[in-house]
Design an enzyme around this catalytic site. Structure first.
Site, PDB file in Angstrom:
ATOM      1  N   ILE A 138     -17.944 -45.509  21.948  1.00 52.53           N
ATOM      2  CA  ILE A 138     -18.663 -44.631  21.019  1.00 52.53           C
ATOM      3  C   ILE A 138     -20.124 -44.744  21.428  1.00 52.53           C
ATOM      4  O   ILE A 138     -20.775 -45.761  21.196  1.00 52.53           O
ATOM      5  CB  ILE A 138     -18.412 -45.006  19.557  1.00 52.53           C
ATOM      6  CG1 ILE A 138     -16.932 -44.799  19.225  1.00 52.53           C
ATOM      7  CG2 ILE A 138     -19.298 -44.160  18.632  1.00 52.53           C
ATOM      8  CD1 ILE A 138     -16.556 -45.107  17.789  1.00 52.53           C
ATOM      9  N   ARG A 178     -27.161 -54.791  12.844  1.00 48.66           N
ATOM     10  CA  ARG A 178     -27.667 -53.958  11.749  1.00 48.66           C
ATOM     11  C   ARG A 178     -27.182 -54.441  10.382  1.00 48.66           C
ATOM     12  O   ARG A 178     -27.903 -54.327   9.400  1.00 48.66           O
ATOM     13  CB  ARG A 178     -27.247 -52.496  11.948  1.00 48.66           C
ATOM     14  CG  ARG A 178     -28.070 -51.747  12.977  1.00 48.66           C
ATOM     15  CD  ARG A 178     -27.721 -50.267  12.984  1.00 48.66           C
ATOM     16  NE  ARG A 178     -28.498 -49.518  13.948  1.00 48.66           N
ATOM     17  CZ  ARG A 178     -29.614 -48.834  13.663  1.00 48.66           C
ATOM     18  NH1 ARG A 178     -30.098 -48.818  12.433  1.00 48.66           N
ATOM     19  NH2 ARG A 178     -30.244 -48.147  14.603  1.00 48.66           N
ATOM     20  N   TYR A 184     -15.954 -50.770  12.092  1.00 47.31           N
ATOM     21  CA  TYR A 184     -17.194 -50.753  12.883  1.00 47.31           C
ATOM     22  C   TYR A 184     -17.943 -52.047  12.612  1.00 47.31           C
ATOM     23  O   TYR A 184     -18.446 -52.266  11.504  1.00 47.31           O
ATOM     24  CB  TYR A 184     -18.019 -49.526  12.492  1.00 47.31           C
ATOM     25  CG  TYR A 184     -19.359 -49.363  13.170  1.00 47.31           C
ATOM     26  CD1 TYR A 184     -19.698 -50.048  14.338  1.00 47.31           C
ATOM     27  CD2 TYR A 184     -20.305 -48.483  12.651  1.00 47.31           C
ATOM     28  CE1 TYR A 184     -20.923 -49.880  14.944  1.00 47.31           C
ATOM     29  CE2 TYR A 184     -21.538 -48.298  13.261  1.00 47.31           C
ATOM     30  CZ  TYR A 184     -21.845 -48.995  14.400  1.00 47.31           C
ATOM     31  OH  TYR A 184     -23.063 -48.822  14.999  1.00 47.31           O
ATOM     32  N   TYR A 189     -26.280 -55.281   4.156  1.00 46.14           N
ATOM     33  CA  TYR A 189     -27.173 -55.864   3.154  1.00 46.14           C
ATOM     34  C   TYR A 189     -26.459 -56.841   2.220  1.00 46.14           C
ATOM     35  O   TYR A 189     -26.950 -57.928   1.970  1.00 46.14           O
ATOM     36  CB  TYR A 189     -27.910 -54.783   2.340  1.00 46.14           C
ATOM     37  CG  TYR A 189     -28.989 -55.368   1.461  1.00 46.14           C
ATOM     38  CD1 TYR A 189     -30.209 -55.740   2.015  1.00 46.14           C
ATOM     39  CD2 TYR A 189     -28.790 -55.595   0.102  1.00 46.14           C
ATOM     40  CE1 TYR A 189     -31.196 -56.320   1.233  1.00 46.14           C
ATOM     41  CE2 TYR A 189     -29.764 -56.169  -0.687  1.00 46.14           C
ATOM     42  CZ  TYR A 189     -30.968 -56.531  -0.118  1.00 46.14           C
ATOM     43  OH  TYR A 189     -31.943 -57.121  -0.894  1.00 46.14           O
ATOM     44  N   THR A 214     -24.431 -43.902  12.440  1.00 45.81           N
ATOM     45  CA  THR A 214     -25.801 -44.424  12.472  1.00 45.81           C
ATOM     46  C   THR A 214     -26.722 -43.485  13.249  1.00 45.81           C
ATOM     47  O   THR A 214     -27.827 -43.161  12.799  1.00 45.81           O
ATOM     48  CB  THR A 214     -25.822 -45.812  13.133  1.00 45.81           C
ATOM     49  OG1 THR A 214     -24.922 -46.677  12.444  1.00 45.81           O
ATOM     50  CG2 THR A 214     -27.222 -46.413  13.090  1.00 45.81           C
ATOM     51  N   THR A 215     -26.261 -43.015  14.418  1.00 44.69           N
ATOM     52  CA  THR A 215     -27.070 -42.123  15.245  1.00 44.69           C
ATOM     53  C   THR A 215     -27.280 -40.783  14.564  1.00 44.69           C
ATOM     54  O   THR A 215     -28.266 -40.092  14.840  1.00 44.69           O
ATOM     55  CB  THR A 215     -26.395 -41.935  16.618  1.00 44.69           C
ATOM     56  OG1 THR A 215     -26.061 -43.220  17.154  1.00 44.69           O
ATOM     57  CG2 THR A 215     -27.306 -41.216  17.592  1.00 44.69           C
ATOM     58  N   LYS A 228     -14.663 -50.307  16.485  1.00 45.44           N
ATOM     59  CA  LYS A 228     -15.839 -50.128  17.333  1.00 45.44           C
ATOM     60  C   LYS A 228     -16.600 -51.446  17.288  1.00 45.44           C
ATOM     61  O   LYS A 228     -17.119 -51.837  16.237  1.00 45.44           O
ATOM     62  CB  LYS A 228     -16.723 -48.990  16.811  1.00 45.44           C
ATOM     63  CG  LYS A 228     -18.058 -48.853  17.558  1.00 45.44           C
ATOM     64  CD  LYS A 228     -18.950 -47.805  16.912  1.00 45.44           C
ATOM     65  CE  LYS A 228     -20.315 -47.742  17.596  1.00 45.44           C
ATOM     66  NZ  LYS A 228     -21.222 -46.744  16.963  1.00 45.44           N
TER      67      LYS A 228
END
Length: 293
Positions: free
Chosen positions: A203, A138, A133, A107, A44-45, A161
């Site tokens: 993380i 999100r 994850y 989504y 994501t980052t 994570k």
């Protein structure tokens, strides 16, 4: 296998929005010299949402090349399409990644049974060790501990994570998971306590900015030294929070830019540079912890 301070690395970009591979190489070297334990490339980052698949895999390839075996590289290989997640995972293996980080499909809002079917199919298709994850902030969908426990039976699924920031969730995971299942925090503000309570690492977004301090924090927490870990973490709390006053990775890119570690804070649309108030906030924090003058 994967523990300690694992940086969720930004993907640096030039003024025209292309990936800045020279700066990427510099960042990899920065983390190796600072004691970071592993790199997550194009999570994501790393702006995985806006890098097309070919470019995504090329960034992973170059990160592996720059790391040259000196630090483990975990590829962000999740997608809300199972077929796409498989393609990303297999391509990540082909370019030399050491592991995979695969997010709960976003989504779609899959059921728990759908998550199990999704991750088992991805894990069947690629032999690299896979980290689940869970980031419901999100993805909207929350993978429950009981679902994680089912997935932990798969030989290629080695850890999770957890980015809920809920320490009770950690306790729930520990109750249902085998002792060798890797538990990583995805929430910097609670990461220290997560490790002191039995987690294996973080993380980290914060590790982009202060990798040496995060490496020291993780070593102290993982050794059970609460006093030492909290002495490191307490002054970092302002930074943990400031890095999320705008959606990630807006603030870490701005911080790295102000520190002179990347020449441009450019992000891919629809992300844009932070508001002036946010710039002032993060710069004050960076000044307080001594990384900018």
């Amino acid at each position: 296998m994967f523990k300690g301070s694992i940086v969720a690395l930004v993907t640096p970009m030039t003024e025209n929005g292309d990936v800045d591979y020279s700066s990427l190489q510099d960042l990899v070297e920065f983390h190796i010299k600072s004691g970071t334990d592993a790199i997550v490339a194009v999570g994501t980052t790393g702006e995985s949402a806006t890098l097309p698949m070919e470019e995504h895999i090329h960034v992973v390839r170059k990160t592996v090349e720059y790391a040259a075996g000196r630090i483990k590289v975990i590829s962000g290989s999740g997608a809300n399409s199972t077929d796409e997640a498989i393609e990303l995972s297999q391509a990540s293996a082909e370019v030399g990644a050491d592991g995979l980080l695969s997010v709960v499909p976003y989504y779609n809002k899959p059921q728990q049974r759908g998550m199990i079917a999704h991750f088992e199919k991805v894990a069947d298709a690629c032999e690299l060790p896979l980290l689940l994850y869970n980031v419901p902030g999100r993805t909207v969908a929350d993978m429950l501990p009981e679902t994680t426990a089912v997935l932990a039976r798969h030989p290629n699924i080695v850890g999770i994570k957890d980015a809920t920031g809920d320490l009770e969730r950690l306790e729930a995971l520990k109750r249902v998971l085998p002792g060798d299942f890797i538990l990583l925090s995805g929430d910097d503000p609670s990461g220290c306590e997560f490790m002191l309570r039995g987690g294996h690492g973080v993380i980290s977004v914060t590790a982009n900015v202060v990798p040496s301090m995060m490496a020291q924090l993780c070593k102290a927490a993982l050794s059970g030294s609460r006093e030492q870990a909290e002495q490191i973490d307490t002054p970092l709390q302002a930074l943990h929070h400031a890095l999320f006053i705008e959606p990630n990775p807006v603030m870490p890119k701005w911080a790295l830019y102000r520190m002179g570690l990347i020449p441009s804070p450019v992000l891919r649309l629809p992300m844009v540079e932070p508001e002036l108030d946010s710039q002032n906030t993060i710069e004050a924090v960076l000044h307080d912890i001594g990384v900018i003058s």
